[in-house]
Design an enzyme around this catalytic site. Structure first.
Site, PDB file in Angstrom:
ATOM      1  N   ASP A 539       2.445   4.473   7.443  1.00 38.59           N
ATOM      2  CA  ASP A 539       2.858   3.611   6.343  1.00 38.59           C
ATOM      3  C   ASP A 539       3.061   4.488   5.107  1.00 38.59           C
ATOM      4  O   ASP A 539       2.152   5.233   4.701  1.00 38.59           O
ATOM      5  CB  ASP A 539       1.778   2.554   6.070  1.00 38.59           C
ATOM      6  CG  ASP A 539       2.267   1.485   5.117  1.00 38.59           C
ATOM      7  OD1 ASP A 539       2.615   0.404   5.604  1.00 38.59           O
ATOM      8  OD2 ASP A 539       2.297   1.754   3.899  1.00 38.59           O
ATOM      9  N   ASN A 547      10.205   1.444  -5.071  1.00 41.89           N
ATOM     10  CA  ASN A 547      11.312   0.485  -5.239  1.00 41.89           C
ATOM     11  C   ASN A 547      11.321  -0.093  -6.648  1.00 41.89           C
ATOM     12  O   ASN A 547      12.373  -0.207  -7.295  1.00 41.89           O
ATOM     13  CB  ASN A 547      11.199  -0.633  -4.213  1.00 41.89           C
ATOM     14  CG  ASN A 547      11.854  -0.259  -2.884  1.00 41.89           C
ATOM     15  OD1 ASN A 547      12.739   0.600  -2.844  1.00 41.89           O
ATOM     16  ND2 ASN A 547      11.424  -0.894  -1.813  1.00 41.89           N
ATOM     17  N   GLU A 582       8.268  -0.354   5.367  1.00 39.14           N
ATOM     18  CA  GLU A 582       7.939   1.064   5.294  1.00 39.14           C
ATOM     19  C   GLU A 582       6.986   1.482   6.403  1.00 39.14           C
ATOM     20  O   GLU A 582       6.399   2.562   6.364  1.00 39.14           O
ATOM     21  CB  GLU A 582       7.318   1.383   3.926  1.00 39.14           C
ATOM     22  CG  GLU A 582       5.949   0.807   3.690  1.00 39.14           C
ATOM     23  CD  GLU A 582       5.972  -0.624   3.154  1.00 39.14           C
ATOM     24  OE1 GLU A 582       4.988  -1.049   2.583  1.00 39.14           O
ATOM     25  OE2 GLU A 582       7.019  -1.306   3.303  1.00 39.14           O
TER      26      GLU A 582
END
Length: 666
Positions: A539, A547, A582
């Site tokens: 992860d 973002n 992700e």
């Protein structure tokens, strides 16, 4: 007494002269008729399918020059017999019939010379179709005309003999009352009686010879390969020969004559046509008709017949005469040629009615050949024909462009080239095996094979080859015809669709479904062979912050850079999949827990070295948390394995991220 004696002498002398003249007349006619019958039988034998026509068509079909000399011999004999026949007194009908026969012979003579030249040159195949379907109906009708004239002269001669016998009987009956009158009358009467007896015996002998000639004519008719049928306007049979009976599957002509009607010999779909033809003849609208009849024998087998139909006198009334030829074999052969040229859409199916002359037949054949070549050249796919040894004999323009490039410039320059030599090694092996199976086993199915091969453009193309066996007129395998389809674009599209269905469109890693499929297969393999297998769940740390701070475009770049770093670090047998957002997972076959932790640490270090910058060119740090789990032989379950790795990943995040944590020992 003197008057009576003179009268008796006069009767005897005049009777002798009349009988002598009659004897000389019908004797000459009988001699001519008998000579015509002999010549007619020889002409029919030389002209028929057992003579030069049979030899000519064997030359066309087999290409053996022996048949050329056989046909030439029969033609020479036919010329001699027609010349001898013309030396006899002829009717107009006989002259016209002989003219027709000579015209037919000349037509065949010209075709025979062409066939000879092309056989020597090895190009006989260009005339195969038009020459084997030449229409000989006019010549057959001319032979029938000669037979009718000869039969009529026989009948006239028989009448003359009968009249002579009647005259002799009358004279012989008038003599007894003159005999006692005078010695001179007795002497003259005796001489007349002796001459009359000789004339009567000669007439009886000539009558027997005429009967024998008639029998020979019937033998010729019965032995003819053509069927002969005479029936009335209601289709009741009046006469049939043996050939016609056998043509329809009857054992004898008598068996067919016993039928009350012949309507069953005509196919139901053609009965109206046959009825209209009979009506046209009986009404005098036409003198002769040609029909093609397709019907069944008594056994149910198909029979195809060409018939020439006309009116003839029969016992004081008009009857219908049909001269028939069984063309079933020729028609089936023609259909076989058609099936072998199934890809040639406009191939002519019937040339018999078009071949009125040699020049027309030659032009039609040449036009057809040019059309076929042009038709092949319009096809976008490569088409080829090869002989049993694999040598290419015919290719279209698409084949030349794909495999030969500028290697040939003119048709006929294929030389010893073979298709298998133009294919790649793997495809060549398959092609050789397929060709051997088709030729050796006579397999008539359409077979196909495919693979990659090199084209003249220097590029590898994926092709599918569909090919089938070609047989000659006698059913012998004579080559292979095939079509090559270039499916490179289709394969490229299939691969792209497969890639899109199994990979993540943004990063190029396996998508979740594909990763789970691979993992399931690897777990089954590890369980079956007792081999170790581990999995890493990963992860990206603080991906939402990337973002939110730098924008989704930078986030996409981060995902791509992460996958690139992983693929550089993972081994060839490992699999990387994006499980969502992700989150990623790596499948590590043949890897135990210790090896998986080492590889996980390499991945963590590789990710930390990623040089990612945002839209403002400021660095964007990247780290990853990794959980590791190894397959438990006691519980080889994918869901359990991933759940264990996820728990280890959760502990890695709890412990501060940017680290690798292994599963707890159970």
């Amino acid at each position: 007494m003197v008057t009576v004696t003179a009268a008796g002498s006069l009767i005897a002398l005049r009777g002798g002269r009349v009988i002598g003249q009659a004897e000389q007349a019908w004797s000459t006619v009988a001699e001519h008729t008998d000579r015509k019958l002999i010549l007619y039988a020889d002409i029919r034998a030389a002209f028929g399918y057992g003579g030069f026509i049979h030899a000519f068509k064997n030359l066309i079909l087999r290409g053996d020059l022996m048949y050329y000399f056989t046909a030439a011999h029969h033609m020479h004999r036919l010329d001699q017999n027609i010349h001898l026949y013309r030396a006899l007194p002829l009717t107009e009908a006989e002259t016209a019939a002989l003219d027709t026969l000579e015209s037919t012979v000349e037509r065949y003579r010209g075709m025979l010379d062409v066939a000879y030249d092309q056989t020597r040159a090895g190009t006989l195949g260009t005339l195969l179709d038009p020459l084997v379907t030449v229409d000989d109906a006019a010549a057959v009708a001319a032979l029938d005309d000669l037979a009718r004239v000869i039969a009529g002269e026989m009948a006239a001669t028989r009448i003359s003999v009968g009249r002579t016998l009647t005259l002799g009987q009358r004279l012989f009956g008038s003599l007894p009352w003159l005999i006692p009158l005078s010695l001179i009358a007795v002497v003259l009467t005796g001489a007349l009686v002796l001459r009359l007896n000789r004339v009567v015996r000669q007439a009886e002998r000539q009558s027997a010879e005429l009967a024998d000639s008639e029998q020979r004519l019937m033998t010729v008719i019965e032995g003819s390969i053509q069927g002969l049928l005479i029936h009335d306007g209601d289709l009741r049979p009046l006469f049939v020969n043996r050939s016609l009976a056998r043509m329809y599957g009857y054992e004898s002509a008598a068996e067919l004559l016993a039928e009350p009607t012949l309507e069953h010999l005509i196919a139901p779909g053609q009965r109206d046509q046959a009825r209209q033809a009979r009506q046209s003849l009986l009404n005098g609208e036409v003198d002769e008709l040609s029909l093609r009849l397709e019907t069944s024998k008594r056994s149910g087998d198909l029979v195809i017949i060409d018939a020439a139909v006309r009116l003839v006198p029969w016992n004081g009334a008009w009857a219908v005469q049909a001269t028939m030829i069984d063309v079933t074999a020729q028609e089936l052969h023609h259909q076989e040629l058609e099936s072998s040229r199934a890809t040639m859409e406009a191939h002519a199916t019937e040339l018999a009615g078009l071949a009125d002359s040699l020049e027309l037949a030659r032009l039609e054949a040449e036009a057809q050949r040019q059309f076929q070549h042009r038709l092949l050249d319009t096809l976008p796919s490569p088409v080829f024909y090869q002989d049993p040894d694999g040598r290419l004999k015919l290719v279209n323009q698409a084949f030349e462009e794909a495999f030969l490039g500028d290697a040939i410039n003119q048709p006929g320059e294929l030389g010893e080239r073979r298709l298998v030599d133009l294919l790649s090694d793997d495809l060549k092996t398959v092609a050789i095996k397929t060709d051997c199976r088709l030729i050796a086993a006579g397999d008539d199915r359409v077979v196909s094979f495919g693979g990659e091969t090199l084209f003249a453009d220097g590029q590898m193309h994926h092709v599918v080859v569909r090919q089938a066996l070609v047989r000659d007129a006698f059913g012998t395998p004579c080559g292979i015809i095939g079509v090559i389809s270039d499916i490179t674009g289709q394969k490229r599209l299939e691969n792209e669709l497969r890639r899109m269905a199994t990979t993540d469109f943004l990063t190029g890693a396996c998508n979740r479904r594909r990763f789970l499929e691979i993992a399931g297969l690897e777990i089954e393999r590890a369980r079956r062979h007792g081999r170790p297998l581990s999995v890493l769940t990963m992860d990206i740390d603080h991906f939402k912050q990337i973002n939110d701070t730098h924008g989704h475009a930078t986030g996409d770049l981060a995902l791509k850079a992460f996958v690139a770093a992983c693929e550089e670090t993972l081994r060839g047998g490992d699999a990387l999949g994006r499980m969502g957002g992700e989150e990623f997972a790596a499948l590590l076959p043949e890897t135990d827990a210790a090896g998986a932790l080492v590889l996980g640490e390499r991945l963590r270090a590789a990710v930390s070295r990623i040089d990612l910058r945002g839209a403002d060119r400021r660095p964007v740090p990247m780290t990853v948390s990794i959980g590791q789990a190894t397959l438990n032989p006691a519980e080889p379950n994918l869901d359990a394995l991933l759940a264990e790795a996820d728990r280890a990943l959760y502990r890695a995040k709890q412990d501060g991220r940017d680290r690798v944590v292994g599963a707890l020992a159970s």
